[in-house]
Design a protein around this motif. Sequence first.
Motif, short mmCIF file in Angstrom:
data_model
loop_
_atom_site.label_atom_id
_atom_site.label_comp_id
_atom_site.label_asym_id
_atom_site.label_seq_id
_atom_site.Cartn_x
_atom_site.Cartn_y
_atom_site.Cartn_z
N GLU A 163 0.81 -1.22 0.00
CA GLU A 163 0.00 0.00 0.00
C GLU A 163 0.84 1.27 0.00
OE1 GLU A 163 -2.56 -0.44 3.37
OE2 GLU A 163 -3.97 -1.77 2.30
N THR A 164 2.17 1.15 0.10
CA THR A 164 3.01 2.35 0.09
C THR A 164 3.13 2.90 -1.32
OG1 THR A 164 5.10 1.18 -0.25
CG2 THR A 164 4.35 1.46 2.03
N ASN A 165 3.25 4.21 -1.41
CA ASN A 165 3.34 4.86 -2.71
C ASN A 165 4.60 4.43 -3.47
OD1 ASN A 165 2.44 6.84 -4.68
ND2 ASN A 165 4.19 8.07 -4.03
N GLU A 166 5.72 4.30 -2.74
CA GLU A 166 6.98 3.93 -3.39
C GLU A 166 6.89 2.55 -4.04
OE1 GLU A 166 7.76 7.21 -0.71
OE2 GLU A 166 6.70 5.31 -0.49
N PHE A 167 6.35 1.59 -3.30
CA PHE A 167 6.25 0.24 -3.85
C PHE A 167 5.33 0.21 -5.07
CE2 PHE A 167 4.51 -4.02 -4.22
CZ PHE A 167 5.64 -4.81 -4.12
N GLN A 168 4.20 0.88 -4.98
CA GLN A 168 3.26 0.88 -6.09
C GLN A 168 3.83 1.57 -7.32
OE1 GLN A 168 -0.35 2.61 -4.55
NE2 GLN A 168 -0.93 0.74 -3.45
N MET A 169 4.63 2.63 -7.11
CA MET A 169 5.22 3.33 -8.25
C MET A 169 6.31 2.47 -8.91
SD MET A 169 3.43 5.92 -8.63
CE MET A 169 4.35 6.68 -9.96
N MET A 170 7.05 1.71 -8.11
CA MET A 170 8.05 0.81 -8.70
C MET A 170 7.35 -0.25 -9.56
SD MET A 170 11.08 0.26 -5.86
CE MET A 170 10.01 -0.13 -4.47
N PHE A 172 4.40 0.07 -10.95
CA PHE A 172 3.78 0.75 -12.09
C PHE A 172 4.78 0.96 -13.21
CE2 PHE A 172 3.04 4.79 -14.30
CZ PHE A 172 1.80 4.55 -14.87
N TRP A 173 5.97 1.50 -12.89
CA TRP A 173 6.95 1.80 -13.93
C TRP A 173 7.61 0.54 -14.47
CZ3 TRP A 173 6.64 5.98 -16.54
CH2 TRP A 173 6.13 7.13 -15.94
N PHE A 174 7.75 -0.50 -13.63
CA PHE A 174 8.29 -1.76 -14.14
C PHE A 174 7.32 -2.39 -15.14
CE2 PHE A 174 9.22 -6.30 -14.09
CZ PHE A 174 10.60 -6.30 -14.20
N ASN A 175 6.04 -2.35 -14.83
CA ASN A 175 5.04 -2.92 -15.74
C ASN A 175 4.93 -2.14 -17.04
OD1 ASN A 175 4.30 -5.09 -14.09
ND2 ASN A 175 2.78 -3.88 -12.98
N LYS A 176 5.28 -0.87 -17.02
CA LYS A 176 5.23 -0.04 -18.23
C LYS A 176 6.51 -0.16 -19.06
CE LYS A 176 3.55 4.09 -18.50
NZ LYS A 176 2.44 3.88 -19.41
N GLU A 204 14.42 5.90 -15.72
CA GLU A 204 14.68 7.00 -14.78
C GLU A 204 13.70 6.98 -13.62
OE1 GLU A 204 14.68 10.54 -17.10
OE2 GLU A 204 16.67 10.17 -17.96
N MET A 205 12.43 6.68 -13.90
CA MET A 205 11.43 6.66 -12.83
C MET A 205 11.61 5.43 -11.93
SD MET A 205 10.00 9.47 -13.17
CE MET A 205 8.82 9.26 -11.82
N PHE A 210 13.02 3.65 -6.66
CA PHE A 210 13.80 2.66 -5.90
C PHE A 210 14.67 3.38 -4.88
CE2 PHE A 210 17.27 -0.31 -5.10
CZ PHE A 210 16.60 -1.52 -4.99
N ASN A 211 15.28 4.50 -5.26
CA ASN A 211 16.11 5.27 -4.34
C ASN A 211 15.29 5.89 -3.21
OD1 ASN A 211 18.67 4.81 -5.47
ND2 ASN A 211 18.37 6.41 -7.01
N LYS A 212 14.04 6.21 -3.50
CA LYS A 212 13.17 6.80 -2.48
C LYS A 212 12.62 5.75 -1.52
CE LYS A 212 10.04 9.76 -2.96
NZ LYS A 212 10.00 11.13 -2.45
N ALA A 213 12.58 4.50 -1.94
CA ALA A 213 11.98 3.43 -1.15
C ALA A 213 12.82 3.09 0.07
CB ALA A 213 11.80 2.18 -2.01
#
Length: 227
Positions: A163-170, A172-176, A204-205, A210-213
């Motif tokens: 449920e964390t934003n960092e994990f979900q964004m990783m 999201f961008w990996f799937n894209k 880049e994203m 990943f660095n923010k996680a």
Amino acid sequence: MTTHAMAAEFKVPVSYEIMYVDLKDTSKFGSDFDIKLDKGHHQVVVRYNQNIRNSDDLNLYRSEPIIIDFDVEQDTKLELKAPFIRKDQQASDYADKPTFTIVDAKTGSKYDYTDQMLPMKPGFQPTRNYLEEIKVFTGVKAANAASSAATYAPTPPPKEVAETNEFQMMQFWFNKSDAATRKDFRIWMVDNTHQPKAKNTQFEMLTFWFNKATPTERKAFQVWLVQ
């Protein structure tokens, strides 16, 4: 695994060692120099590993692990052919960029295979978990490493991490990302100095999030990648 079920043999010279077979210890398949394999697809990890005596000194030279993928047929006998090295400087240079050929021992012809070397980690690394690095680098699930038809099916991470934003964004961008970007990112997770030939937003994203996680989020994401 019984002897009568074995279909193929794979040997390396004494200047090499076999580290893993399908992400398992070599003792299940034979020895560090000679293994038996069933018919089908296999991933074998080897590395250059040679002692060179210089007067009273004995110097050890090792390469990074080399991941080899090939398919074997019934009664195939394969050999890894590499240069014979006696001098320290040659061994040092060779450990940085090892070259070899895998041949069919019966015919002497080059066998069909692919290989890639695990990226070197910067700094002093007294202990490394090579198995985990290989899983992340190749994106192969351990239980399916021996199967050419293995499917990649990530399992859900713990709810508090998912449920964390960092994990979900990783995610999201990996799937894209396309296959090349995913591979570049896996290499980057092992070696942060790695850069793709052509930068793109997805890479880049991925590195940004990943660095923010947190370490927990990074670990959960790496587990999600290989399961």
